[in-house]
Structure formats: structure tokens, C-alpha cells
Design a protein around this motif. Sequence first.
Motif, PDB file in Angstrom:
ATOM      1  N   LYS A 205       0.821  -1.202   0.000  1.00 17.58           N
ATOM      2  CA  LYS A 205       0.000   0.000   0.000  1.00 17.58           C
ATOM      3  C   LYS A 205       0.856   1.254   0.000  1.00 17.58           C
ATOM      4  CE  LYS A 205      -4.451  -1.367   1.702  1.00 17.58           C
ATOM      5  NZ  LYS A 205      -4.318  -2.822   1.681  1.00 17.58           N
ATOM      6  N   ASN A 206       2.110   1.100   0.333  1.00 21.59           N
ATOM      7  CA  ASN A 206       2.956   2.292   0.247  1.00 21.59           C
ATOM      8  C   ASN A 206       4.213   2.024  -0.551  1.00 21.59           C
ATOM      9  OD1 ASN A 206       3.687   0.616   2.257  1.00 21.59           O
ATOM     10  ND2 ASN A 206       4.114   2.206   3.752  1.00 21.59           N
ATOM     11  N   GLU A 207       4.022   2.214  -1.850  1.00 23.47           N
ATOM     12  CA  GLU A 207       5.091   1.978  -2.792  1.00 23.47           C
ATOM     13  C   GLU A 207       5.249   3.212  -3.663  1.00 23.47           C
ATOM     14  OE1 GLU A 207       4.444  -1.566  -5.008  1.00 23.47           O
ATOM     15  OE2 GLU A 207       6.165  -1.229  -6.314  1.00 23.47           O
ATOM     16  N   LEU A 208       6.492   3.560  -3.966  1.00 22.87           N
ATOM     17  CA  LEU A 208       6.728   4.690  -4.861  1.00 22.87           C
ATOM     18  C   LEU A 208       7.076   4.156  -6.244  1.00 22.87           C
ATOM     19  CD1 LEU A 208       8.812   6.997  -2.495  1.00 22.87           C
ATOM     20  CD2 LEU A 208       6.542   7.500  -3.410  1.00 22.87           C
ATOM     21  N   PHE A 209       6.461   4.747  -7.272  1.00 22.57           N
ATOM     22  CA  PHE A 209       6.724   4.360  -8.654  1.00 22.57           C
ATOM     23  C   PHE A 209       7.573   5.430  -9.325  1.00 22.57           C
ATOM     24  CE2 PHE A 209       2.659   2.479  -7.419  1.00 22.57           C
ATOM     25  CZ  PHE A 209       2.921   1.136  -7.673  1.00 22.57           C
ATOM     26  N   ILE A 210       8.341   4.981 -10.324  1.00 22.93           N
ATOM     27  CA  ILE A 210       9.259   5.910 -10.980  1.00 22.93           C
ATOM     28  C   ILE A 210       8.621   6.493 -12.234  1.00 22.93           C
ATOM     29  CG2 ILE A 210      11.559   6.144 -12.019  1.00 22.93           C
ATOM     30  CD1 ILE A 210      12.178   3.389 -10.546  1.00 22.93           C
ATOM     31  N   TYR A 211       8.608   7.820 -12.337  1.00 25.09           N
ATOM     32  CA  TYR A 211       8.197   8.494 -13.556  1.00 25.09           C
ATOM     33  C   TYR A 211       9.272   9.521 -13.888  1.00 25.09           C
ATOM     34  CZ  TYR A 211       5.980  11.878 -16.597  1.00 25.09           C
ATOM     35  OH  TYR A 211       5.734  12.758 -17.620  1.00 25.09           O
ATOM     36  N   LYS A 212      10.066   9.239 -14.920  1.00 24.35           N
ATOM     37  CA  LYS A 212      11.196  10.108 -15.277  1.00 24.35           C
ATOM     38  C   LYS A 212      12.043  10.411 -14.048  1.00 24.35           C
ATOM     39  CE  LYS A 212       9.057  12.072 -19.368  1.00 24.35           C
ATOM     40  NZ  LYS A 212       8.492  13.277 -19.963  1.00 24.35           N
ATOM     41  N   ASN A 213      12.156  11.693 -13.708  1.00 20.73           N
ATOM     42  CA  ASN A 213      12.945  12.023 -12.508  1.00 20.73           C
ATOM     43  C   ASN A 213      12.089  12.166 -11.264  1.00 20.73           C
ATOM     44  OD1 ASN A 213      15.466  12.073 -13.699  1.00 20.73           O
ATOM     45  ND2 ASN A 213      15.063  14.110 -14.553  1.00 20.73           N
ATOM     46  N   SER A 214      10.893  11.606 -11.316  1.00 23.18           N
ATOM     47  CA  SER A 214       9.973  11.793 -10.195  1.00 23.18           C
ATOM     48  C   SER A 214       9.571  10.466  -9.592  1.00 23.18           C
ATOM     49  CB  SER A 214       8.695  12.475 -10.667  1.00 23.18           C
ATOM     50  OG  SER A 214       8.978  13.433 -11.633  1.00 23.18           O
ATOM     51  N   LEU A 215       9.040  10.550  -8.396  1.00 26.05           N
ATOM     52  CA  LEU A 215       8.485   9.364  -7.751  1.00 26.05           C
ATOM     53  C   LEU A 215       7.035   9.664  -7.398  1.00 26.05           C
ATOM     54  CD1 LEU A 215      11.443   8.460  -5.373  1.00 26.05           C
ATOM     55  CD2 LEU A 215      10.808   7.321  -7.510  1.00 26.05           C
ATOM     56  N   ILE A 216       6.195   8.647  -7.568  1.00 21.70           N
ATOM     57  CA  ILE A 216       4.778   8.828  -7.281  1.00 21.70           C
ATOM     58  C   ILE A 216       4.270   7.662  -6.447  1.00 21.70           C
ATOM     59  CG2 ILE A 216       2.471   9.094  -8.278  1.00 21.70           C
ATOM     60  CD1 ILE A 216       3.886  10.030 -10.866  1.00 21.70           C
ATOM     61  N   GLY A 217       3.562   7.986  -5.397  1.00 18.21           N
ATOM     62  CA  GLY A 217       2.954   6.969  -4.558  1.00 18.21           C
ATOM     63  C   GLY A 217       1.450   7.023  -4.696  1.00 18.21           C
ATOM     64  N   ASP A 218       0.837   5.861  -4.920  1.00 20.75           N
ATOM     65  CA  ASP A 218      -0.625   5.785  -5.011  1.00 20.75           C
ATOM     66  C   ASP A 218      -1.090   5.221  -3.676  1.00 20.75           C
ATOM     67  OD1 ASP A 218      -3.230   5.555  -5.819  1.00 20.75           O
ATOM     68  OD2 ASP A 218      -2.922   3.760  -7.021  1.00 20.75           O
ATOM     69  N   THR A 219      -1.932   5.919  -2.992  1.00 24.49           N
ATOM     70  CA  THR A 219      -2.363   5.429  -1.683  1.00 24.49           C
ATOM     71  C   THR A 219      -3.867   5.222  -1.699  1.00 24.49           C
ATOM     72  OG1 THR A 219      -3.090   7.409  -0.540  1.00 24.49           O
ATOM     73  CG2 THR A 219      -0.714   7.105  -0.779  1.00 24.49           C
ATOM     74  N   PRO A 220      -4.361   4.389  -0.827  1.00 24.64           N
ATOM     75  CA  PRO A 220      -5.813   4.229  -0.780  1.00 24.64           C
ATOM     76  C   PRO A 220      -6.491   5.431  -0.130  1.00 24.64           C
ATOM     77  CG  PRO A 220      -4.733   2.835   0.844  1.00 24.64           C
ATOM     78  CD  PRO A 220      -3.656   3.561   0.129  1.00 24.64           C
ATOM     79  N   GLY A 221      -5.757   6.475   0.098  1.00 26.11           N
ATOM     80  CA  GLY A 221      -6.337   7.657   0.753  1.00 26.11           C
ATOM     81  C   GLY A 221      -6.047   7.577   2.231  1.00 26.11           C
ATOM     82  N   PHE A 222      -6.106   8.703   2.886  1.00 26.59           N
ATOM     83  CA  PHE A 222      -5.902   8.675   4.338  1.00 26.59           C
ATOM     84  C   PHE A 222      -7.181   8.086   4.889  1.00 26.59           C
ATOM     85  CE2 PHE A 222      -4.050  12.592   2.643  1.00 26.59           C
ATOM     86  CZ  PHE A 222      -2.716  12.327   2.870  1.00 26.59           C
ATOM     87  N   SER A 223      -7.198   6.778   5.046  1.00 27.21           N
ATOM     88  CA  SER A 223      -8.453   6.089   5.335  1.00 27.21           C
ATOM     89  C   SER A 223      -9.172   6.696   6.529  1.00 27.21           C
ATOM     90  CB  SER A 223      -8.191   4.615   5.559  1.00 27.21           C
ATOM     91  OG  SER A 223      -7.114   4.467   6.457  1.00 27.21           O
ATOM     92  N   SER A 224      -8.440   6.949   7.573  1.00 27.62           N
ATOM     93  CA  SER A 224      -9.106   7.657   8.656  1.00 27.62           C
ATOM     94  C   SER A 224      -8.261   8.879   8.967  1.00 27.62           C
ATOM     95  CB  SER A 224      -9.233   6.780   9.879  1.00 27.62           C
ATOM     96  OG  SER A 224      -7.977   6.633  10.485  1.00 27.62           O
TER      97      SER A 224
END
Length: 294
Positions: A205-224
Motif C-alpha cells: 500500500k505504500n510503494e513509490l513508482f518511478i516516472y522520469k525524474n519523479s516518484l509517485i505513490g498511489d495510496t488508498p487515501g488517508f483512510s481515517s
Amino acid sequence: MNQGIILKILSEYAYVLFEKNLYECKATGKVRHSNQKPTTGDYVNFEITDKQNFKGSLTEILKRKNELYRPRIANIDQVVIITSLREPILNTYTLNKYLFFLETLHLKPILAFTKADLTNQDDEEILKAKLYKTIGYEVYLINNMIDTDKNWNEFLKSLENKTSVFTGQTGAGKSTTLNHIIPNVSEKTQEISKALNRGKHTTTKNELFIYKNSLIGDTPGFSSFEYKEITKEEIALSINFFKDIKCKFNNCLHINNTPGCKVIEAVKNNSFPQFIYDDYVKIQLEIENQRRRY
Ligand SMILES: Nc1nc2c(ncn2[C@@H]2O[C@H](COP(=O)(O)OP(=O)(O)OP(=O)(O)O)[C@@H](O)[C@H]2O)c(=O)[nH]1
Ligand SMILES: [Zn+2]
């Protein structure tokens, strides 16, 4: 000694990005015995122990500039709040809750409104989205159904050379947007895992993906939301657009028709959006009620 960044943690391994390769690292005793646990987004020093198989050992976690706890990600430059304009229809209350929460954490919010293709230019939702721009936020209207357009390119630009985390309501389009940025993102991650001989790719659930020189994390949202730890005063003082209005009272919560409150005046003379203010009042009441229960 090399310096890299942790993209994900799986059981006792930290996956460290270094010179375009991902190294499977175990923490050394020194790190294990310090009270800092390796976290996604951490800058770390590590030694390569097996060059061929991309293995290493973590020797030090560098000082974090910030940290989100749920999901656990460190060193975030900005949080992209993804909100749909339609299906589900724009819910400004949830959006504003995310927004105020981020402001109290001093994290920079970026507002990405999805499903622009399902709206018309002068729809109420579009007008509301654009109002966020007038009070100082970065706003992008996105259509994931087409390859690219001016808005999309501008949105991509806002992610360059940064670590961003996506958040937002279920169905808002977080995964779709991430896949639009990094096509086949899950397969790509799988390839890296294969190189590491770990067979099946395991998503966390907390992984960073590589996009060019950037990193992006997709999260399920701040659940609470951890509003429990946030006071009414903290919110009132953290919100940047209130700071700009410069209410003359030091500890003003800008509610309850306080006479002379500049924020309330700004709402009354339409220089501040009423719907955002209404949500703000609701959230302040919610915090007050939460307190009463304890
Ligand atoms: N028309 C249109 N549909 C979109 C757009 N972006 C996403 N969708 C659709 O919206 C639905 C939900 O998108 P997801 O990406 O799964 O949403 P999510 O935010 O990841 O949802 P969770 O995984 O539940 O948190 C999917 O059917 C997408 O195809 C868009 O720009 N336009
Ligand atoms: Zn005030």
C-alpha cells in the motif's frame, strides 16, 4: 557507500533505488537497533553486497524532512488530491477535509479534478474547481480518456523532479491517473521484481513508482483522518488562504459570526468562496463534537 531511496518495504527487505536499479537490502544491526524504522521514501546509505543479484545492506537512514503515517511514506514534496467532478459527483466536503489536513501537516497540496470529459465548461462543478485557483492552489482539470492535452501536460509538469503522493476518495480515478502517467505501471514493477528473483510481484500500500525524474505513490487515501490529534486552533492557523486574509484577531477560529473577523467579512463580500467556508465550519464543528466524546 552509496546513497539511494527506498521505494518499498516488503517483510524485512527495503527496496532501494540507486542508479536506475533496485537493490534488495536488509538493515544492518546499527539501523535495526536505532529507533528509526526504514520507511518508503527514506534516503538511505547502503553497501552493495551482491552486485549481480542486486543485494545490499542498509547502513544509515538519513534525516527525514517529513513523514505521513497512514500510509507510511517519508520525504514527500507534495500530495495530489484526486477528486472526480462526476461519477461520483464532486464532493467538496471530502476534498476540503483532505486539504485542511494537509495544511496542518505543512504538506503542499495539488488539486487534480478528474473526469473533466463528463462535464461542460460552465457546470457548477467546474466553476467550483476553478475557484480553488483563485485562493492560491494549483488546480488541474484532467481527462484520462484521451491521451494528452494542454491540461494533462501541465499536470505532468507539476510532478517533475518531485516525490508526490496521490490520495482521494474511492473511485476518484487515482489508479487510472497513475496508469495514464506510467502506462502498464504494474507490469513494469513486475519486471523489476523478476530481475530480483522474487517471482511473483507483491504490491504494497505504500510503494513509490518511478516516472522520469519523479516518484509517485498511489495510496488508498488517508483512510481515517487523524483529526483527533488536531485542534480547532491548529486548523484555523494552518490554512494558507486564511493567512492571506489576515484576520486581525490572533486566535480567531473565524466562526460563530465573530464580529470584526476578516474571514467572515471576506465570505460576506464574496471575495472568499462560500462553499469552502461552509465546509470549514462543518469540519470545525466535527472536531468540537469529537472532543466532547472524550
Ligand atoms: N470518463 C472518465 N472516467 C474516468 C477518468 N478517470 C478515471 N475514470 C474512471 O473512473 C473509475 C474509477 O477509477 P479508479 O482509477 O479505479 O479510481 P481509484 O481512485 O483508483 O479508486 P480506488 O481504487 O477504489 O481507490 C474507472 O472506471 C475509470 O475508468 C476520466 O478522466 N474520465
Ligand atoms: Zn477571524
